[in-house]
Write an enzyme that holds these catalytic residues in place. Sequence first.
Site, mmCIF file in Angstrom:
data_model
loop_
_atom_site.group_PDB
_atom_site.id
_atom_site.type_symbol
_atom_site.label_atom_id
_atom_site.label_comp_id
_atom_site.label_asym_id
_atom_site.label_seq_id
_atom_site.Cartn_x
_atom_site.Cartn_y
_atom_site.Cartn_z
ATOM 1 N N PRO A 179 0.813 -1.206 0.000
ATOM 2 C CA PRO A 179 0.000 0.000 0.000
ATOM 3 C C PRO A 179 0.855 1.268 0.000
ATOM 4 C CG PRO A 179 -0.449 -1.340 1.951
ATOM 5 C CD PRO A 179 0.565 -2.055 1.156
ATOM 6 N N GLY B 240 2.029 4.130 -4.673
ATOM 7 C CA GLY B 240 1.709 4.953 -5.831
ATOM 8 C C GLY B 240 1.030 4.206 -6.969
ATOM 9 N N HIS C 264 23.024 -11.858 4.926
ATOM 10 C CA HIS C 264 22.255 -12.916 4.273
ATOM 11 C C HIS C 264 22.234 -12.707 2.751
ATOM 12 C CE1 HIS C 264 18.757 -15.780 4.235
ATOM 13 N NE2 HIS C 264 18.558 -15.158 3.083
ATOM 14 N N GLU C 265 21.898 -11.496 2.353
ATOM 15 C CA GLU C 265 21.803 -11.237 0.913
ATOM 16 C C GLU C 265 23.175 -11.269 0.247
ATOM 17 O OE1 GLU C 265 19.081 -11.375 -0.574
ATOM 18 O OE2 GLU C 265 17.815 -11.253 1.198
HETATM 19 P P1 ADP Z 1 -1.466 2.923 -3.590
HETATM 20 O O1 ADP Z 1 -2.561 3.032 -4.587
HETATM 21 O O2 ADP Z 1 -0.299 2.129 -4.069
HETATM 22 O O3 ADP Z 1 -1.887 2.481 -2.224
HETATM 23 P P2 ADP Z 1 -1.397 5.752 -3.909
HETATM 24 O O4 ADP Z 1 -1.252 5.849 -5.366
HETATM 25 O O5 ADP Z 1 -2.750 5.989 -3.350
HETATM 26 O O6 ADP Z 1 -0.849 4.371 -3.387
HETATM 27 O O7 ADP Z 1 -0.351 6.727 -3.251
HETATM 28 C C1 ADP Z 1 -0.641 7.485 -2.131
HETATM 29 C C2 ADP Z 1 0.133 8.793 -2.162
HETATM 30 O O8 ADP Z 1 1.521 8.562 -1.990
HETATM 31 C C3 ADP Z 1 0.023 9.516 -3.479
HETATM 32 O O9 ADP Z 1 -1.098 10.329 -3.503
HETATM 33 C C4 ADP Z 1 1.318 10.330 -3.508
HETATM 34 O O10 ADP Z 1 1.161 11.540 -2.815
HETATM 35 C C5 ADP Z 1 2.290 9.479 -2.739
HETATM 36 N N1 ADP Z 1 3.189 8.726 -3.611
HETATM 37 C C6 ADP Z 1 3.313 7.381 -3.666
HETATM 38 N N2 ADP Z 1 4.247 7.002 -4.549
HETATM 39 C C7 ADP Z 1 4.735 8.131 -5.098
HETATM 40 C C8 ADP Z 1 5.728 8.402 -6.093
HETATM 41 N N3 ADP Z 1 6.412 7.430 -6.693
HETATM 42 N N4 ADP Z 1 5.965 9.685 -6.414
HETATM 43 C C9 ADP Z 1 5.285 10.679 -5.809
HETATM 44 N N5 ADP Z 1 4.339 10.486 -4.872
HETATM 45 C C10 ADP Z 1 4.050 9.234 -4.498
HETATM 46 ZN ZN ZN Z 2 17.588 -15.646 1.416
#
Ligand code: ADP
Ligand code: ZN
Length: 677
Positions: A234, A237, A455-456
């Site tokens: 989660p 992005g 480990h890695e």
């Molecule tokens: P997911 O759907 O994977 O749970 P979201 O797309 O809802 O995550 O992301 C939540 C918030 O996190 C976005 O609104 C943004 O502000 C921030 N975020 C996550 N990943 C990035 C990224 N790679 N670049 C910029 N902001 C990001």
């Molecule tokens: Zn391993």
Amino acid sequence: MAKQNRKNNRQMMQRSASLMGMFWGGLLIFIIGWGMLSDNKGEPVETDWSVIEQMVANGEIEQINIVNKEKAEVELTEEAIEKYRQQPEYKNIPESGPIQLYFTIGSVDAFREDLATAEGEAEQRVVVKYEKREDRWLNIIGGLLPWILIIGFWVFMMRSARGGGGGNVMNVGKARAQVYDKENHENRVTFKDVAGMEEAKQEIMEIVDFLRNPQKYRELGGKIPKGALLVGPPGTGKTMLAKAVAGEANVPFLSISGSDFVEMFVGVGASRVRDLFQQAKEKAPCIVFIDEIDAIGRARGKNAGFSGNDERENTLNQMLTEMDGFATNSGVIVLAATNRADILDKALMRAGRFDRQIDVGLPDVKEREAIFGVHTRKLRCAEGISHEFLAKQTAGFSGADIANVCNEAALIAARHNKKHITKEDFLAAIDRIVGGLEKKNTVMTAKERYATAIHEAGHAAVMWLLPESDPVVKVTIIPRGKSLGATWYLPEERTHITSGNLRQRMSGMVAGRVAEQTFLGTIGTGALNDLERTSNMAYAMVAYYGMSEKIGNVSYYDSTGQRDAFTKPFSEQTAREIDEEVRRLIDEATDEARTLIETNREKVEQLAKLLVERETVFAEDIEKIFGRSAHDERKAAETPATEQTDTTEPSEGAPAEPAAVATDEPQSEVAEVAATE
Ligand code: ADP
Ligand code: ZN
């Protein structure tokens, strides 16, 4: 999105509030009207016994009615009414009817005694009646109560049904997708807003290109995937990436959560799916984004009759039907997100559905630096705040966590009435998030990080040093899903896998555990996944591929999948021999790994330290430590044409299961060989 939601909610609440208001208002008018209709003109007057005694003496009383043994209602004779209405005190008593005066009696016996005395003295007789009477108001409300409950319940049902369906009770089957139109420039997200995730962006670029320019693909007769699955923890992005695809391609974006399909009414899920795709087709070309698809896409149970999840299965089946139903060139592309690709129904992953899987992992140092760059754009920061420094402080953070850090830092700065956000504010914000994150996310202590790095480094070193294993691409100690770190390698496209190759892969897999033993003296549970895979591979070599001399060229593989788990196709004796052979293979692999690690002790340690420092180490850096990889040496020595000397059938005929064990994660180009859980 949130704004629109709130607006909808408010409207809904207003509507039901006015409905409730009308209902109560109507009830009140009804009750008051009732009361007025049944009342006579005039008002009985309260009095006491001394007055009544006089009236008895005068013979002015028609009748006395004792109600509920406590109240006496007095009906006067017509002449008496006439007479008393002249007096100001009684001018409002009713002209007719059974009550003109009333008074409270102490007890019925005392009243009777008093009355008898009065009657005796005046030689008059008064008619006395007794009555038991319930309160009229209570009666009315009591009579109405069931109706109130029924109507109230109905209103409630209307409301909750509307909450689920949007509109009215007939609309439960409608999908409540959030629509972002191309006109809506304010919320438009483009790849510029998404930091890092280069691989994922590249993969998804093709979809953007198709939506922008479908003609080019159609003319060539090319097929574009109907769907792609974004897999990752989660807050990494996934939603953002899907939105960015829509933003880049400048097409509408329909977003819905998998849990929106789940409702207590039978058949609602399936009809919502139908409706969603209907909406999508009308808007095509467009992107449909289904968040948390695992809510419906979970693997269907084998014994459906008992699972009680028929409703979810219907929903899933409808989804599959819809995805099959629309032609590839209709321009609807379905993106779905989940953090559990492993529990999804395999049918979803089949060609023509979500045939493309895009991994969106936790960001590494460089990516975090870029994400800080994106999110500090809107903040007023003090001079000289290094994003690189912040990125180093936030190992294991997701993009959403970083967005949260930036926001929290601004709040902290504001609390201290600062003009700019300083480094201290960021550090305080990070501390705060880490404190809150520890339980849900893996944020490692320094000691744990070192153990993971060792480990890695073990995996990477042994794989680097063995010529038959696959080339290492990168090593990382960024926690990802359940694993604490990973060594990535590029599986070679082999049509002919030799036993030597399998043995060396096994050495690479156990190497993590061996390195822990060698350097730390303790061993951890993190190697569970490695050991499971090693054991599976050894078992496959012995029992399926006939790669053990002792067992010989016998395969106990069951390609039909019909055999149940209890009947073994071999004797007790053979079972014991298989066990011994499996153990021998694993022991040999372990010994090989140990020898390699012990002879390269300093180098492995050096790699581990580099890992702690950088989190992700690429092949070039490993090469600097270990020199050219054994794999590259072998490739250079090999002359391609001479390789195929025997006539064995290529891997097509090989059983699917063990092959999957060997290459792992066949969907992604880069597969992870060693993950510490
Ligand atoms: P997911 O759907 O994977 O749970 P979201 O797309 O809802 O995550 O992301 C939540 C918030 O996190 C976005 O609104 C943004 O502000 C921030 N975020 C996550 N990943 C990035 C990224 N790679 N670049 C910029 N902001 C990001
Ligand atoms: Zn391993």
